[in-house]
Design a protein around this motif. Structure first.
Motif, PDB file in Angstrom:
ATOM      1  N   GLU A  29       0.949  -1.123  -0.100  1.00  0.00           N
ATOM      2  CA  GLU A  29      -0.074   0.003   0.060  1.00  0.00           C
ATOM      3  C   GLU A  29       0.815   1.313   0.077  1.00  0.00           C
ATOM      4  OE1 GLU A  29      -2.661  -3.203   1.582  1.00  0.00           O
ATOM      5  OE2 GLU A  29      -0.574  -2.836   1.975  1.00  0.00           O
ATOM      6  N   GLY A  30       1.938   1.177   0.444  1.00  0.00           N
ATOM      7  CA  GLY A  30       3.070   2.206   0.528  1.00  0.00           C
ATOM      8  C   GLY A  30       3.821   2.479  -0.419  1.00  0.00           C
ATOM      9  N   LEU A  31       3.786   1.435  -1.465  1.00  0.00           N
ATOM     10  CA  LEU A  31       4.872   1.457  -2.466  1.00  0.00           C
ATOM     11  C   LEU A  31       4.168   1.535  -3.824  1.00  0.00           C
ATOM     12  CD1 LEU A  31       7.301  -1.354  -0.950  1.00  0.00           C
ATOM     13  CD2 LEU A  31       7.700   1.140  -1.157  1.00  0.00           C
ATOM     14  N   GLN A  32       3.051   2.088  -4.009  1.00  0.00           N
ATOM     15  CA  GLN A  32       2.191   1.847  -5.174  1.00  0.00           C
ATOM     16  C   GLN A  32       3.067   2.576  -6.253  1.00  0.00           C
ATOM     17  OE1 GLN A  32      -0.823   0.107  -5.757  1.00  0.00           O
ATOM     18  NE2 GLN A  32      -0.193  -0.847  -3.859  1.00  0.00           N
ATOM     19  N   GLU A  33       3.348   3.901  -6.216  1.00  0.00           N
ATOM     20  CA  GLU A  33       4.005   4.454  -7.208  1.00  0.00           C
ATOM     21  C   GLU A  33       5.386   3.847  -7.593  1.00  0.00           C
ATOM     22  OE1 GLU A  33       4.742   8.854  -6.935  1.00  0.00           O
ATOM     23  OE2 GLU A  33       3.065   8.817  -5.548  1.00  0.00           O
ATOM     24  N   GLU A  34       6.117   3.172  -6.629  1.00  0.00           N
ATOM     25  CA  GLU A  34       7.620   2.690  -6.814  1.00  0.00           C
ATOM     26  C   GLU A  34       7.244   1.302  -7.756  1.00  0.00           C
ATOM     27  OE1 GLU A  34      11.722   1.401  -4.920  1.00  0.00           O
ATOM     28  OE2 GLU A  34      10.090   2.347  -3.553  1.00  0.00           O
ATOM     29  N   ALA A  35       6.071   0.773  -7.346  1.00  0.00           N
ATOM     30  CA  ALA A  35       5.809  -0.528  -7.912  1.00  0.00           C
ATOM     31  C   ALA A  35       5.248  -0.657  -9.176  1.00  0.00           C
ATOM     32  CB  ALA A  35       5.027  -1.298  -6.500  1.00  0.00           C
ATOM     33  N   ALA A  36       4.323   0.661  -9.262  1.00  0.00           N
ATOM     34  CA  ALA A  36       3.789   0.530 -10.544  1.00  0.00           C
ATOM     35  C   ALA A  36       4.478   0.568 -11.901  1.00  0.00           C
ATOM     36  CB  ALA A  36       2.950   1.969 -10.591  1.00  0.00           C
ATOM     37  N   ASP A  37       5.831   0.991 -11.675  1.00  0.00           N
ATOM     38  CA  ASP A  37       6.763   1.017 -12.965  1.00  0.00           C
ATOM     39  C   ASP A  37       6.859  -0.476 -13.557  1.00  0.00           C
ATOM     40  OD1 ASP A  37       6.935   3.683 -12.858  1.00  0.00           O
ATOM     41  OD2 ASP A  37       9.130   3.357 -11.970  1.00  0.00           O
TER      42      ASP A  37
END
Length: 153
Positions: A74-82
């Motif tokens: 939940e706290g890593l959505q932007e980093e993981a989205a890549d």
């Protein structure tokens, strides 16, 4: 007992029992990406990052996280989205149940080693069990993402 930690970038304080597992604490805080699988620290579904290091939250007492920084998907959505789109493109998230653990470990891997070999990727993801894909799809997805970042994809 009072537990204070930083969860996904925000300070959290809560009362917990001495035997509360980190997985149960995190799910009570609304972090539903942290999944209960084997409960024996063998499947990787409950992987979270504590101070940037992957830990299996089913085998860590919540109070051991006191004063630490804990990150869930939940706290890593932007980093993981890549890179999650690259994994999906390879058909590697068929049922999706194991995906949060793979994503958490991939984030940790790429933070530690931004240009891993295939063998290094396999070694880092070895503790994640997947019953659908056979792991090669995850590897292909991560490799495609890394190639894309280098301008080769």
């Amino acid at each position: 007992m009072e537990l204070k930690l930083t969860l996904n970038g925000r300070a959290v304080a809560a009362s917990v029992e001495a035997d509360t597992l980190l997985i149960d604490f995190l799910r009570a805080q609304g972090c539903l990406s942290v999944k209960r699988g084997c409960e024996t620290a063998n499947c990787g579904l409950c992987t979270v990052l504590m101070d940037g290091t992957p830990v299996l939250s089913c085998s860590v007492l919540a109070l051991r996280a006191a004063g630490h920084h804990v990150q869930t998907l939940e706290g890593l959505q932007e980093e993981a989205a890549d890179f999650t789109a690259f994994i999906a493109d390879q058909g590697a998230e068929q049922c999706g149940f194991c995906n949060p653990g793979f994503v958490m470990n991939t984030v940790a891997l790429l933070r530690e080693n931004p240009d891993p070999t295939d063998d290094e990727i396999r070694a880092y993801l070895a503790g994640n069990l997947c019953r659908c894909s056979g792991y090669e799809g995850q590897l292909r997805g991560i490799r495609a993402y890394l190639d894309h970042k280098k301008g080769r994809g």
